[in-house]
Scaffold this motif. Sequence first.
Motif, PDB file in Angstrom:
ATOM      1  N   PHE A   1       0.815  -1.207   0.000  1.00  0.00           N
ATOM      2  CA  PHE A   1       0.000   0.000   0.000  1.00  0.00           C
ATOM      3  C   PHE A   1       0.852   1.261   0.000  1.00  0.00           C
ATOM      4  CE2 PHE A   1      -3.207  -3.124   1.226  1.00  0.00           C
ATOM      5  CZ  PHE A   1      -4.182  -2.788   0.286  1.00  0.00           C
ATOM      6  N   THR A   2       1.996   1.208   0.666  1.00  0.00           N
ATOM      7  CA  THR A   2       2.876   2.369   0.671  1.00  0.00           C
ATOM      8  C   THR A   2       3.401   2.644  -0.738  1.00  0.00           C
ATOM      9  OG1 THR A   2       3.517   1.744   2.900  1.00  0.00           O
ATOM     10  CG2 THR A   2       4.859   3.405   1.812  1.00  0.00           C
ATOM     11  N   SER A   3       3.847   1.564  -1.442  1.00  0.00           N
ATOM     12  CA  SER A   3       4.361   1.746  -2.805  1.00  0.00           C
ATOM     13  C   SER A   3       3.290   2.332  -3.710  1.00  0.00           C
ATOM     14  CB  SER A   3       4.813   0.417  -3.404  1.00  0.00           C
ATOM     15  OG  SER A   3       5.664  -0.255  -2.537  1.00  0.00           O
ATOM     16  N   MET A   4       2.050   1.783  -3.565  1.00  0.00           N
ATOM     17  CA  MET A   4       0.963   2.269  -4.416  1.00  0.00           C
ATOM     18  C   MET A   4       0.698   3.745  -4.179  1.00  0.00           C
ATOM     19  SD  MET A   4      -1.513  -1.089  -4.325  1.00  0.00           S
ATOM     20  CE  MET A   4      -2.960  -0.139  -4.029  1.00  0.00           C
ATOM     21  N   ARG A   5       0.709   4.132  -2.896  1.00  0.00           N
ATOM     22  CA  ARG A   5       0.440   5.540  -2.549  1.00  0.00           C
ATOM     23  C   ARG A   5       1.551   6.442  -3.106  1.00  0.00           C
ATOM     24  NH1 ARG A   5      -2.692   8.955  -2.817  1.00  0.00           N
ATOM     25  NH2 ARG A   5      -2.636  10.762  -1.453  1.00  0.00           N
ATOM     26  N   LEU A   6       2.804   5.971  -2.986  1.00  0.00           N
ATOM     27  CA  LEU A   6       3.924   6.782  -3.466  1.00  0.00           C
ATOM     28  C   LEU A   6       3.830   6.991  -4.982  1.00  0.00           C
ATOM     29  CD1 LEU A   6       6.971   5.387  -1.448  1.00  0.00           C
ATOM     30  CD2 LEU A   6       5.729   7.517  -1.065  1.00  0.00           C
ATOM     31  N   ILE A   7       3.429   5.925  -5.691  1.00  0.00           N
ATOM     32  CA  ILE A   7       3.294   6.051  -7.145  1.00  0.00           C
ATOM     33  C   ILE A   7       2.202   7.076  -7.472  1.00  0.00           C
ATOM     34  CG2 ILE A   7       2.590   4.829  -9.259  1.00  0.00           C
ATOM     35  CD1 ILE A   7       4.030   2.347  -8.103  1.00  0.00           C
ATOM     36  N   GLU A   8       1.077   7.002  -6.712  1.00  0.00           N
ATOM     37  CA  GLU A   8      -0.001   7.987  -6.911  1.00  0.00           C
ATOM     38  C   GLU A   8       0.498   9.413  -6.685  1.00  0.00           C
ATOM     39  OE1 GLU A   8      -3.576   5.090  -5.324  1.00  0.00           O
ATOM     40  OE2 GLU A   8      -3.154   6.946  -4.208  1.00  0.00           O
ATOM     41  N   LEU A   9       1.385   9.567  -5.709  1.00  0.00           N
ATOM     42  CA  LEU A   9       1.883  10.900  -5.372  1.00  0.00           C
ATOM     43  C   LEU A   9       2.931  11.388  -6.368  1.00  0.00           C
ATOM     44  CD1 LEU A   9       2.221  10.532  -1.498  1.00  0.00           C
ATOM     45  CD2 LEU A   9       0.594  11.997  -2.711  1.00  0.00           C
ATOM     46  N   GLY A  10       3.361  10.480  -7.272  1.00  0.00           N
ATOM     47  CA  GLY A  10       4.281  10.907  -8.317  1.00  0.00           C
ATOM     48  C   GLY A  10       5.722  10.478  -8.126  1.00  0.00           C
TER      49      GLY A  10
END
Lengths: 271, 338
Positions: A204-213
């Motif tokens: 979930f952290t990786s996914m969120r970071l990708i969303e944040l750019g």
Amino acid sequence: MKNIYIPSIAKIVDIINETPDTKTFKLKIELPFKPGQFVELSIFGYGEAPISISGGDNESIDLSIRAVGNVTRRMHRMNIGEYVGIRGPFGNGWPIEKAKGKNLLIIAGGIGLAPLKPVVDYACKNREEFKEVTLLYGARKPSLMLFKYKFDEWRRYIDVLLTVDEPEEGWDEHIGVVTMLCDKIKHISDTITFICGPPVMMKFTSMRLIELGFPPSEIYLSLERNMKCGIGICGHCAVGGMYVCRDGPIFSLTKALKFIEKPHEVRGVLD
Amino acid sequence: MAIKIEKNKIGDFLQWIMENYSLYAPVREKVTKFARIENTSQICFLPNRTSLSLKPLFFPPEETFFKWKKSNDGYIIEDCLNGREKKVIFGVRGCDVRSLKILDMYMSEEFSDPYYTTRREDTIIIGMTCDYPEDTCFCTAFGGMIPDEYDLWLTDIGTHYFVDVGSENGKELICKDFFEEATPQDEIRRQRKIECVEYEIEKRAKIDLSETKNSFQQIKKGDNKIWEELSEICLCCGRCNFICPTCHCFDVRDITNLNGIEGERIRVWDSCHLFEYAQTAAEHFRKERVARVKYRIYDKFIFPVMRYGVYACTGCGRCADVCPAGIDIYEVLRRLID
């Protein structure tokens, strides 16, 4: 040539109680290591377990161990002055060189702070080598946080954001999962990220970071597997044609995403 | 120079080898396998591969790494690393020579496994062309009966064996009076023999894998129903892993004596089909049977190609022989590629 399967003998010289289920053992052994590497810890008669190095100096290493399996539960009953076996260090280590001159973001969940602590120590000691340095650390409860006695010292050099799922009395930091702390990061561009924690937290952290750019190639994860030999022969840690013990345990997210074979995953990091 | 050896001189030749080297050859002890030969009468001349591969000679099913004993200031460790042994292995088939090359690759890529490599050093291979294939053989998919590297290679041409010399070590074995010059007709007989047997193999199992090395990605996209189907019949018993000449996974265990102050650390063969294989104290990474079934096939035909540029299969077909569910790896490949 030294037989790579034979452990060196190390004496336990100090034990720190970190949490109800985690202790840090200081072992007297000369073992130069890179942050993020691990050793195979032997308790003779019980077997071996791969353990991340959470600190050390010229004559000792620290192993922060949660009692979850046979070897680790046995380790928790060991006392100062007793002996264990050590093989290693193994694995590639965090790519600290890549982060030099850039922002460094460190994200840890629970026991996942152990392999990242040498990075935090390094960043505090060599603060001028990096731009912004931020540590996000989450745990289930405040009492389950590791290295609490180091937080004040670290805060003198770097930003430390803490969060827990279930607050206890006197908790005045964040509440919620560590993914939520990602939104508070001020530096997104020019940032190298190191993540270690339970698989679901890393996902979930990786996914969120990708969303944040954040670009996946700048995000690094430390994977956990059942590493028996530590040198890429026994096969237990193989994932997607890689050996976590030898090619990892640290992989860029770009690489880790390739491990996923759909459908019916030959299980990758994010599943 | 082309040479041959009369069949009734083979016994004397092997006797001579035994005087100078340790000799290993096929024997029949419930199953056919390779064993150390004390007397040439033990040797079993088989028409094709042994039931067990060469793997146990170099990587035994169980072996001791070291012995430990508690002392006043720690532990005393006694390394159980075996010594070197100059040995000749007679009667090896092409599939098993190739499998040794594959094992070498796994066992000494960056770190080398000292127990395996000391056994593997000083090994001279005398190979043999099969007289006819087993029902499950498909070595022609991986280059045929004659491997690229060997020391000596014998092919039955009637009254004689035709002898190919493949290395300096092989040449050293040619120094006695056992051999004679071969005629051009002998060479034709050798060639015809090989062609005949390979034709027999391809009558049952013909598959061209030469193109798939670069495009094996297609199986990831292709027929994925096969994994569900296989996992419904596969028992995940691990027999295919244990019989496979290139499977090299092992588990590490500690054994303590009853006195509690001494013991040993051993390794035993392990299998990626078994449930506990990819389990850690906190997580399980291949819990579903379908993932384990798929993993084994990937680890023979995709991962080693990505990593080393070779298939980790030699087409010996032993896994199909022993599978209690009747899974034939050749049929699996067929479906994946077609």
